[in-house]
Write a protein that holds these residues in place. Structure first.
Motif: not given
Length: 148
Positions: A106, A110-111, A115, A147
């Motif tokens: 990731s 992405d995280r 989140r 995340y």
């Protein structure tokens, strides 16, 4: 193994492995940057709606507004629209797939999206069943610890 949609709708996706297999059957791997939503009923069966969305902002905290008077972040706007879809479809939960070419690892982007959208969905009372990354070589489970 791909199965017809009418048969797939009868199979409950009650465990994580079954859900990941379904997502892998549907998407297989990444071709471009886009975000997918799948909807599940109260028994964990996939509803017959799969929605891709390309062109979403790179920053989930980007301020946005619309003609209807919504004002908030990009993630909050998507959560607001998801709440409408969940109600319209009678869905019990949603599944997100973040498709983007590259490795299974990731990225910060992405995280951030995972989140921010999870938080916005909680605020809208939209149950998120799972999140996945579709990458160049397959599908990867995107666990909340990844995340948070």
């Amino acid at each position: 193994m791909t199965i017809p949609a009418d048969e797939a709708a009868l199979i409950p996706l009650t465990d994580d492995d079954a859900l990941q297999r379904r997502v892998a059957d549907l998407l297989q791997s990444a071709f471009r940057r886009q975000w997918w939503t799948l909807y599940l009923d109260a028994d964990g069966r996939q509803l017959p709606v799969i929605m891709p969305m390309a062109g979403y902002p790179h920053d989930p905290t980007e301020p946005v507004s619309d003609e209807g008077g919504f004002s908030g972040t990009a993630a909050q706007l998507l959560a607001d629209r998801l709440a409408m879809m969940v109600e319209e479809l009678g869905a019990a939960s949603v599944v997100f797939v973040w498709e983007r070419p590259g490795s299974a690892v990731s990225t910060p982007a992405d995280r951030a999206w995972a989140r921010e959208l999870a938080d916005a969905c909680r605020a809208e009372e939209v149950p998120v069943r799972a999140q996945f990354i579709a990458h160049s070589r397959g599908i990867r489970w995107f666990a909340p610890d990844d995340y948070a």
